[in-house]
Design a protein around this motif. Structure first.
Motif, PDB file in Angstrom:
ATOM      1  N   ARG C 338      -9.107  -7.844   8.619  1.00 18.32           N
ATOM      2  CA  ARG C 338      -8.020  -6.967   8.166  1.00 18.32           C
ATOM      3  C   ARG C 338      -6.647  -7.470   8.586  1.00 18.32           C
ATOM      4  O   ARG C 338      -5.664  -7.211   7.905  1.00 18.32           O
ATOM      5  CB  ARG C 338      -8.222  -5.531   8.644  1.00 18.32           C
ATOM      6  N   LYS C 339      -6.583  -8.226   9.698  1.00 21.70           N
ATOM      7  CA  LYS C 339      -5.272  -8.680  10.142  1.00 21.70           C
ATOM      8  C   LYS C 339      -4.767  -9.887   9.375  1.00 21.70           C
ATOM      9  O   LYS C 339      -3.587 -10.004   9.082  1.00 21.70           O
ATOM     10  CB  LYS C 339      -5.329  -9.026  11.633  1.00 21.70           C
ATOM     11  N   GLN C 340      -5.674 -10.795   9.037  1.00 18.54           N
ATOM     12  CA  GLN C 340      -5.240 -11.993   8.333  1.00 18.54           C
ATOM     13  C   GLN C 340      -5.244 -11.817   6.825  1.00 18.54           C
ATOM     14  O   GLN C 340      -4.513 -12.493   6.115  1.00 18.54           O
ATOM     15  CB  GLN C 340      -6.173 -13.168   8.658  1.00 18.54           C
ATOM     16  N   GLN C 341      -6.123 -10.939   6.338  1.00 23.62           N
ATOM     17  CA  GLN C 341      -6.296 -10.853   4.900  1.00 23.62           C
ATOM     18  C   GLN C 341      -5.960  -9.483   4.330  1.00 23.62           C
ATOM     19  O   GLN C 341      -5.683  -9.338   3.145  1.00 23.62           O
ATOM     20  CB  GLN C 341      -7.757 -11.166   4.527  1.00 23.62           C
ATOM     21  N   GLY C 342      -6.047  -8.455   5.162  1.00 25.27           N
ATOM     22  CA  GLY C 342      -5.924  -7.112   4.608  1.00 25.27           C
ATOM     23  C   GLY C 342      -4.541  -6.504   4.706  1.00 25.27           C
ATOM     24  O   GLY C 342      -4.159  -5.664   3.913  1.00 25.27           O
ATOM     25  N   LEU C 343      -3.766  -6.941   5.722  1.00 28.43           N
ATOM     26  CA  LEU C 343      -2.492  -6.275   5.968  1.00 28.43           C
ATOM     27  C   LEU C 343      -1.390  -7.285   6.206  1.00 28.43           C
ATOM     28  O   LEU C 343      -1.637  -8.394   6.673  1.00 28.43           O
ATOM     29  CB  LEU C 343      -2.579  -5.409   7.233  1.00 28.43           C
ATOM     30  N   VAL C 344      -0.158  -6.878   5.880  1.00 32.85           N
ATOM     31  CA  VAL C 344       0.984  -7.652   6.327  1.00 32.85           C
ATOM     32  C   VAL C 344       1.461  -6.915   7.574  1.00 32.85           C
ATOM     33  O   VAL C 344       2.082  -5.851   7.488  1.00 32.85           O
ATOM     34  CB  VAL C 344       2.093  -7.694   5.257  1.00 32.85           C
ATOM     35  N   LEU C 345       1.134  -7.478   8.735  1.00 33.51           N
ATOM     36  CA  LEU C 345       1.340  -6.732   9.973  1.00 33.51           C
ATOM     37  C   LEU C 345       2.799  -6.368  10.228  1.00 33.51           C
ATOM     38  O   LEU C 345       3.083  -5.402  10.910  1.00 33.51           O
ATOM     39  CB  LEU C 345       0.785  -7.531  11.165  1.00 33.51           C
ATOM     40  N   GLY C 346       3.705  -7.167   9.672  1.00 29.00           N
ATOM     41  CA  GLY C 346       5.120  -6.902   9.904  1.00 29.00           C
ATOM     42  C   GLY C 346       5.688  -5.809   9.004  1.00 29.00           C
ATOM     43  O   GLY C 346       6.837  -5.416   9.150  1.00 29.00           O
ATOM     44  N   MET C 347       4.866  -5.326   8.062  1.00 35.27           N
ATOM     45  CA  MET C 347       5.363  -4.276   7.167  1.00 35.27           C
ATOM     46  C   MET C 347       4.853  -2.927   7.624  1.00 35.27           C
ATOM     47  O   MET C 347       3.835  -2.839   8.286  1.00 35.27           O
ATOM     48  CB  MET C 347       4.826  -4.516   5.758  1.00 35.27           C
ATOM     49  N   ASN C 348       5.531  -1.858   7.184  1.00 38.74           N
ATOM     50  CA  ASN C 348       5.088  -0.540   7.626  1.00 38.74           C
ATOM     51  C   ASN C 348       3.863  -0.071   6.848  1.00 38.74           C
ATOM     52  O   ASN C 348       3.432  -0.686   5.884  1.00 38.74           O
ATOM     53  CB  ASN C 348       6.233   0.466   7.557  1.00 38.74           C
ATOM     54  N   CYS C 349       3.320   1.053   7.288  1.00 34.76           N
ATOM     55  CA  CYS C 349       2.067   1.559   6.713  1.00 34.76           C
ATOM     56  C   CYS C 349       2.180   1.849   5.234  1.00 34.76           C
ATOM     57  O   CYS C 349       1.310   1.494   4.434  1.00 34.76           O
ATOM     58  CB  CYS C 349       1.642   2.837   7.433  1.00 34.76           C
ATOM     59  N   ARG C 350       3.258   2.505   4.870  1.00 39.81           N
ATOM     60  CA  ARG C 350       3.420   2.905   3.468  1.00 39.81           C
ATOM     61  C   ARG C 350       3.477   1.680   2.566  1.00 39.81           C
ATOM     62  O   ARG C 350       2.800   1.585   1.550  1.00 39.81           O
ATOM     63  CB  ARG C 350       4.702   3.724   3.335  1.00 39.81           C
ATOM     64  N   ASP C 351       4.306   0.696   2.951  1.00 45.80           N
ATOM     65  CA  ASP C 351       4.460  -0.487   2.122  1.00 45.80           C
ATOM     66  C   ASP C 351       3.163  -1.257   1.994  1.00 45.80           C
ATOM     67  O   ASP C 351       2.849  -1.801   0.939  1.00 45.80           O
ATOM     68  CB  ASP C 351       5.554  -1.400   2.703  1.00 45.80           C
ATOM     69  N   VAL C 367      12.176   0.510  -6.718  1.00 49.23           N
ATOM     70  CA  VAL C 367      10.930   1.089  -6.229  1.00 49.23           C
ATOM     71  C   VAL C 367      11.206   2.542  -5.831  1.00 49.23           C
ATOM     72  O   VAL C 367      12.213   2.831  -5.204  1.00 49.23           O
ATOM     73  CB  VAL C 367      10.423   0.310  -4.993  1.00 49.23           C
ATOM     74  N   SER C 368      10.314   3.406  -6.243  1.00 44.99           N
ATOM     75  CA  SER C 368      10.517   4.806  -5.911  1.00 44.99           C
ATOM     76  C   SER C 368       9.856   5.113  -4.586  1.00 44.99           C
ATOM     77  O   SER C 368       8.630   5.182  -4.483  1.00 44.99           O
ATOM     78  CB  SER C 368       9.912   5.685  -6.993  1.00 44.99           C
ATOM     79  N   HIS C 369      10.684   5.291  -3.564  1.00 44.51           N
ATOM     80  CA  HIS C 369      10.119   5.584  -2.248  1.00 44.51           C
ATOM     81  C   HIS C 369       9.339   6.876  -2.260  1.00 44.51           C
ATOM     82  O   HIS C 369       8.336   7.031  -1.569  1.00 44.51           O
ATOM     83  CB  HIS C 369      11.235   5.649  -1.198  1.00 44.51           C
ATOM     84  N   ALA C 370       9.778   7.798  -3.071  1.00 51.29           N
ATOM     85  CA  ALA C 370       9.092   9.084  -3.153  1.00 51.29           C
ATOM     86  C   ALA C 370       7.664   8.888  -3.637  1.00 51.29           C
ATOM     87  O   ALA C 370       6.706   9.411  -3.055  1.00 51.29           O
ATOM     88  CB  ALA C 370       9.855  10.015  -4.072  1.00 51.29           C
ATOM     89  N   LYS C 371       7.503   8.126  -4.708  1.00 54.57           N
ATOM     90  CA  LYS C 371       6.149   7.901  -5.231  1.00 54.57           C
ATOM     91  C   LYS C 371       5.286   7.187  -4.208  1.00 54.57           C
ATOM     92  O   LYS C 371       4.093   7.458  -4.056  1.00 54.57           O
ATOM     93  CB  LYS C 371       6.210   7.061  -6.516  1.00 54.57           C
ATOM     94  N   GLU C 372       5.896   6.254  -3.502  1.00 56.52           N
ATOM     95  CA  GLU C 372       5.139   5.509  -2.491  1.00 56.52           C
ATOM     96  C   GLU C 372       4.662   6.436  -1.397  1.00 56.52           C
ATOM     97  O   GLU C 372       3.502   6.397  -0.988  1.00 56.52           O
ATOM     98  CB  GLU C 372       6.020   4.443  -1.861  1.00 56.52           C
ATOM     99  N   VAL C 373       5.578   7.272  -0.915  1.00 57.12           N
ATOM    100  CA  VAL C 373       5.226   8.164   0.189  1.00 57.12           C
ATOM    101  C   VAL C 373       4.164   9.161  -0.262  1.00 57.12           C
ATOM    102  O   VAL C 373       3.264   9.509   0.506  1.00 57.12           O
ATOM    103  CB  VAL C 373       6.477   8.891   0.720  1.00 57.12           C
ATOM    104  N   ASP C 374       4.248   9.573  -1.518  1.00 58.84           N
ATOM    105  CA  ASP C 374       3.213  10.477  -2.037  1.00 58.84           C
ATOM    106  C   ASP C 374       1.840   9.858  -1.885  1.00 58.84           C
ATOM    107  O   ASP C 374       0.907  10.484  -1.386  1.00 58.84           O
ATOM    108  CB  ASP C 374       3.449  10.767  -3.526  1.00 58.84           C
ATOM    109  N   ILE C 375       1.701   8.632  -2.335  1.00 57.79           N
ATOM    110  CA  ILE C 375       0.402   7.954  -2.236  1.00 57.79           C
ATOM    111  C   ILE C 375      -0.014   7.852  -0.780  1.00 57.79           C
ATOM    112  O   ILE C 375      -1.161   8.135  -0.414  1.00 57.79           O
ATOM    113  CB  ILE C 375       0.464   6.553  -2.875  1.00 57.79           C
TER     114      ILE C 375
END
Lengths: 351, 332, 501
Positions: C338-351, C367-375
């Motif tokens: 998950r660290k090397q392939q699943g996530l960009v560790l430097g980005m936040n959870c929502r992104d 980019v609609s931050h609202a739509k992102e936060v909804d998800i």
């Protein structure tokens, strides 16, 4: 038992095929540079018939000796760059080192302390230049070791910093000093072979011996191939890399001494982009960017190939501009070829 | 178990302190510089001088904006200096041949074609960006020399051409280069920070493998960063050409290092995944003020080389140290 | 009663949040082959890394011939006679066999020159001991993997070894090559060297070992004399009776066939793989490392090119050449690392969570931050992700929460087929259960799920059907009712039912 037998057979067959490909690729990679040189000789000799302004043949004995002599400045440095790249590092500051050492050498001959020494100042000037080169290399090496910053950034910075030091020495003016004894020495020849060529060949042999016959040289391959394994095996990787930077600093200084002893005058912008030529020669010769492989003899071939290219292009009427263009493109082409020859084939992960 | 948490905490705390120092160390150093320069020469903070610094930073600044995209996506571009020389020479040449109105778009197209080529080599062919752009530095330099026939390029009639407005004009007292730089910075800043593409650039730079695993078209993203970069270089070339209406064909030589220094000063990591357009602007200004300060104190331009060297090394070292949590390298 | 060549007493090793070794004691007698067995994550590798000087134990003592010793580094361990043969090869391809054998200890002459005569002579002697077919002057890069492994073993013999540790040595070897390896081991044992043999493979262990010890969950579970025991007994020790099978599989109503794979192959990585997954079911893939499971997932997701076979999604033939294709066909992959392939560790959870579809979550050009936060909020709740806010960098989350972010990311794509590779690797026990329950719930909602796992309890707890793989081939397919710990372990170890008595 059947699935297992099939698995065994398939495995052996695949291994066999892979090995055959591996050997072919290896042969192509290592022998390629000499084939390239022959190609160049043929190409330019033929093209020269159509495009050349002069009547001379492209390559005769005198021309060939001249070729070796002109290869020396880049060539001597390229020997050092080979080791650095085998380590998995790179050194972009060699051009600036080249210029700075020249300034030190030429200027020191005019220093008042040495006034009474007459021509004995010459070896002292040489020594000072060589020491300068080693010190600059030491700085690069120590920074790479102790900070852990990648060599290309460290030497990208020193490329600028050392160049600044060159300018600080004498502003934008050239530094010159004419000493006829020095010039005579620099332009001397033994049996028709001039000093720069002799030094280049001697250095090639010595560095070749270093890389093939000494512990330090053999360790260089391990350090470049798998740094962690080298550390676990007890090789002191940090000091090893520092030594190599000192060595390339020394060789850049030596190249400078050889060149400027006969020319007698250095401009603060001299040596700009030398690193490009050197790296192109080394990569052309087959040394890999990622480290772990490379050979001094192939680098020698790469240097000759590059110099031949320069001469050839000149022979058919191309100017400096065209040469710069071609060299840049060659570097990129070689990179591409190198990548293709290293493909692991169908089973690669596409990332 | 509790011992472990304490250990963990102190290690984390040390990591946080190093990171904090790394992020703000540059600003602290800059503040020290500014104070030093002001004390050394009172002209330093005069409005005149400040505006002069911003104006002369505009050209470098434009290039730095584009390079920011490349660096965030985890690559380098050493060809921007010679690419700028190319742009300057071409637009000056075409100005007299097909008129400024056509010269400008044609020059942009040609410059961006070069950028696209680099983008293809680094993005699609996945070649090493350091070596590719080093090679292109030389190739484009050769191209420029060939194009200009080795001569300097000058506009025949320097008075009265509206072309000079880019480099020399003022609008409401503000120099046009500054306006262009600021506008470009705003547009690109918003583009990077607020669009999906910008997000993808950060993803590719932050973790290229994870980006691929998430369905991001990594090759295309890298390709586009180089196209953007070349657009910015073309803009810088336009400003330069317009400012002097004549140029040597080596005008951009060495700019790539200053640009890199500015981007690094602004806090972007050369490892990719972080940095912003705004921070790059700060970096450009810092670099501009340092250069200016050194000049005012009576030091020559090449002293700046040494200063830039030290800055680059320190900035990258702190960045690397922050990421691994230790100041010194653990290599034996 | 001779002294043990090597003895470990009450070794405790902890990492942040994990107690990898919980007071393990172990010993090897000279001239004995002592096998060490355990599931993935049982602690075998950790124990041997402590022994090999790569890790330092938090508690406990190591004794070499009853002398208390500290292993400061791999080099130190080697000088004390304890040699570790790794799974990952650490050889330099450009150097010769001899130079690799004596890496870091090349014999010298004056001026730093290599003493080639001594080097080649000594290497030749070692190679002869190992019955190797190649010369010391051979370039390592040209050797097959099996031969490279021989060189790795040869490196161990440059000192008078008291104990040699083999960690999964036969992973890449053919049967013929295994025979050679076993001859070498027998040889060493005859010379009085104590051998630790770490492996999953029952047949090998019963061929070569004198004693078998079992680790489970970081503790020592017992030892058996090989001659007096059998595979079933050993399996029992490995698995134990305290396995919590209270969550019996509740089968769902199955929908249509979501994924159908026929004859899929990828070079030497896996061959002739065929299976189906219907909506509402979980198919578990179980097997040893290198069995080919992850490679199948990568091929289905477009990260590898298949060399043969077909893939159908909802009955339609599909060509998946890249992850972008896979996503558009409705395939999602929660990757192994998950660290090397699943996530960009430097980005936040929502992104991180919205990355695959960020181009669609727009408001005009932005980019609609609202739509992102909804998800994000949807899955934050559904998956019970525990973070104070979405602004947290993914790198700062615990393993369990990181995994949930990745799962949420892919669920938000509403896939037809969800592949989860090692769903709970490195995650604490509490979060493990949550994720298992989550997987069953998702199946109940109609997802078609593939779970790849190296943990037996996990596979048994979540799968409606289990596919056992070995060396790139499917050995057997079990239903939840058919599968038992015993027959599963045997299937993935290459033991085919008709061989069992």
């Amino acid at each position: 038992m059947l699935p297992q037998n099939v698995a065994v057979f398939g495995h052996l067959l695949r291994e066999g095929l892979d090995m055959k490909n591996e050997n072919i690729k290896l042969f192509m990679a290592k022998g390629a540079i000499w084939g390239f040189i022959i190609l160049e000789l043929i190409f330019f000799s033929v093209a020269g018939e159509f495009f050349s302004l002069s009547d001379k043949a492209f390559m005769d004995w005198d021309n060939m000796l001249l070729l070796f002599k002109q290869s020396a400045p880049i060539g001597i440095i390229a020997l050092g760059m080979t080791i650095i790249m085998i380590n998995g590092n790179i050194d972009l500051s060699v051009g600036a080192t080249f210029a700075l050492c020249a300034v030190v050498m030429l200027d020191s001959m005019t220093w008042p302390i040495f006034a009474g020494l007459g021509n004995w100042v010459i070896p002292i000037a040489w020594a000072l230049a060589l020491i300068t080169g080693m010190v600059l290399g030491l700085i690069n090496g120590l920074i790479v070791w102790k900070t852990g910053v990648d060599a290309f950034i460290v030497t990208l910075g020193s490329m600028l910093g050392f160049r600044g030091l060159v300018f600080m020495y004498n502003g934008e003016n050239p530094t010159s000093h004419l000493n006829w004894t020095l010039v005579d020495m620099a332009e001397a020849d033994i049996l028709g072979v001039e000093t720069p060529t002799i030094i280049f060949v001697v250095c090639t042999v010595l560095i070749w011996l270093l890389m093939t016959r000494t512990v330090h040289g053999r360790n260089a391959y391990a350090v470049g191939d798998n740094r962690e394994a080298a550390v676990n095996a007890g090789i002191r990787v940090g000091p090893h890399m520092v030594w190599n930077f000192v060595l390339i600093g020394f060789l850049a200084a030596l190249s400078s001494v050889v060149f400027y002893s006969s020319s007698g005058s250095v401009n603060p912008n001299d040596g700009t982009l030398y690193e490009l030529w050197v790296i192109t020669a080394v990569v052309l010769g087959g040394t890999k960017l990622v480290g772990g492989s490379g050979s001094v003899i192939s680098t020698f071939g790469g240097v000759i190939a590059i110099q031949l290219l320069r001469k050839g292009l000149g022979h058919i009427g191309a100017d400096t501009a065209m040469v710069n263009l071609v060299i840049g493109l060659i570097l990129i082409a070689v990179l591409f070829l190198d990548q293709q020859l290293n493909r692991k084939g169908k089973e690669e992960l596409k990332v | 178990m509790s011992e472990l948490t304490i250990l963990q905490d102190s290690a984390d705390r040390r990591k946080a302190i190093v990171a904090l120092f790394a992020r703000n160390g540059i600003l602290i150093a800059f503040a020290v510089f500014m104070i030093g320069f002001t004390l050394a020469n009172e002209r330093f903070l005069s409005l005149d001088n400040v505006l002069g610094v911003v104006r002369s930073s505009a050209i470098l600044g434009c290039i730095a904006l584009g390079v920011t995209f490349v660096v965030i996506s985890g690559n380098l571009d050493l060809s921007v200096g010679s690419m700028m020389s190319f742009s300057t020479i071409v637009v000056l040449d075409l100005h007299d041949k097909i008129g400024p109105a056509l010269a400008i778009p044609v020059m942009f197209a040609m410059t961006m074609a070069l950028g696209a080529l680099i983008g293809f080599l680094v993005g699609y062919l996945k070649l090493n960006s350091l070596i590719v752009t080093l090679g292109m530095l030389s190739a484009i330099h050769g191209l420029t020399l060939t194009y200009s026939g080795g001569k300097n390029m000058d506009i025949a009639v320097k008075e009265g051409t509206w072309f000079s407005v880019f480099g020399q004009g003022t609008v409401f007292g503000l120099p046009v280069p500054v306006i262009i730089f600021v506008t470009l910075a705003l547009i690109l800043g918003v583009f990077l920070a607020r669009t999906a593409f910008g997000r993808k650039v950060y993803a590719v730079g932050g973790n290229g493998v994870a980006a691929t695993f998430s369905g991001i078209p990594r090759a295309r993203v890298v390709f586009l960063t180089y196209v953007i970069s070349s657009f910015c270089v073309a803009m810088a070339g336009l400003l330069q050409a317009s400012r002097s209406l004549g140029s040597q064909n080596t005008v951009g030589q060495g700019l790539e290092l200053d640009v890199l220094a500015a981007v690094i000063l602004g806090g972007a990591s050369l490892l990719g995944g972080s940095g912003t357009v705004f921070k790059t602007v700060i970096g450009v200004l810092i670099l501009g003020f340092i250069t200016n300060g050194l000049l005012l104190v009576g030091l020559q331009f090449y002293v700046q080389y040494v200063v830039t060297w030290v800055i680059i090394i320190l900035a990258v070292w702190l960045d690397v140290a922050a990421k691994r949590g230790r100041l010194w390298s653990p290599i034996a | 009663m001779s002294t043990p060549a090597l003895r470990l007493e009450n070794i405790v090793k902890t990492f942040p949040g994990v107690r990898a070794l919980d007071g393990v004691s172990f010993e090897v007698m000279p001239g004995e082959v002592h096998a060490l067995l355990g599931e993935n994550g049982a602690g075998k590798s950790t124990l041997m890394k402590v022994l090999g000087g790569i890790y330092q134990p938090n508690e406990g003592q190591i004794y070499i011939e009853e002398q208390a010793s500290k292993m400061a580094s791999p080099l130190d361990a080697k000088s004390k006679g304890v040699v570790f043969i790794h799974q990952e090869l650490s050889l330099a391809d450009e150097l010769t066999v001899a130079e690799n054998i004596y890496l870091g200890e090349l014999p010298r002459k004056s001026f730093g020159r290599v003493d080639w005569a001594t080097l080649y002579a000594n290497s030749a002697a070692i190679l002869k001991r190992l019955n190797c077919g190649f010369t010391p002057q051979t370039r390592v890069g040209s050797l097959s993997i099996a031969n490279k492994q021989m060189v790795e073993i040869a490196r161990a013999l440059t000192v008078e070894a008291k104990a040699v540790i083999f960690d999964e040595p036969t992973a890449s070897l053919t049967d013929a090559e295994k025979v050679v390896l076993f001859d070498i081991i027998t040889d060493l044992r005859g010379q009085g060297v104590g051998i630790v043999y770490i492996s999953h493979r029952m047949d090998e262990i019963f061929t070569i070992s004198d004693r078998i010890s079992v680790l489970r969950d970081g503790s020592y579970r017992g030892s058996l004399i090989t001659a007096d025991t059998n595979e079933d007994e050993v399996t029992q020790l490995m698995i134990g009776r305290s396995l919590d099978l209270t969550h019996a599989i509740v089968p769902n109503e199955l929908g249509d066939v979501a994924l159908s794979v026929e004859g899929l192959s990828c070079g030497s990585l896996f061959q002739d793989v065929s299976f189906q997954v219907r909506a509402g079911e979980v198919v578990g893939f179980y097997g040893l490392v290198g069995a080919g499971r992850t490679e199948i997932a990568e091929t289905l997701f477009g990260l590898r090119s298949a060399t043969a076979g077909t893939v159908k999604i909802s009955g339609e033939d599909v060509q998946v050449n890249s992850p972008i294709d896979a996503i558009s066909q409705g395939i999602s992959l929660v990757p192994e690392d998950r660290k090397q392939q699943g996530l960009v560790l430097g980005m936040n959870c929502r992104d991180n969570m919205t990355l695959p579809q960020v181009a669609e979550l727009t408001n005009g050009p932005f980019v609609s931050h609202a739509k992102e936060v909804d998800i994000y909020n949807v899955y934050h709740e559904k998956l019970e992700i525990k973070t104070p806010s979405w602004k947290q960098l993914a790198g700062n989350l615990s393993g369990g929460n990181q995994q949930k972010i990745v799962i949420g990311k892919w669920l938000s794509m509403a896939p037809k087929v969800l592949i989860v590779d090692e769903p709970t690797r490195g995650i604490d026990v509490g979060s493990k259960s949550e994720i298992h329950k989550l997987i069953r719930d998702l199946a109940a909602q109609g997802y078609a799920i593939i779970v790849i796992s190296s943990e037996m309890p996990e596979v048994l707890r979540v799968s409606d059907r289990v596919i056992a793989m070995f060396h790139g081939r499917i050995m057997r397919e079990f239903t939840a009712k058919e599968v038992t710990e015993d027959n599963l372990v045997q299937a993935i170890s290459g033991i085919i039912p008709d061989k069992v008595a």
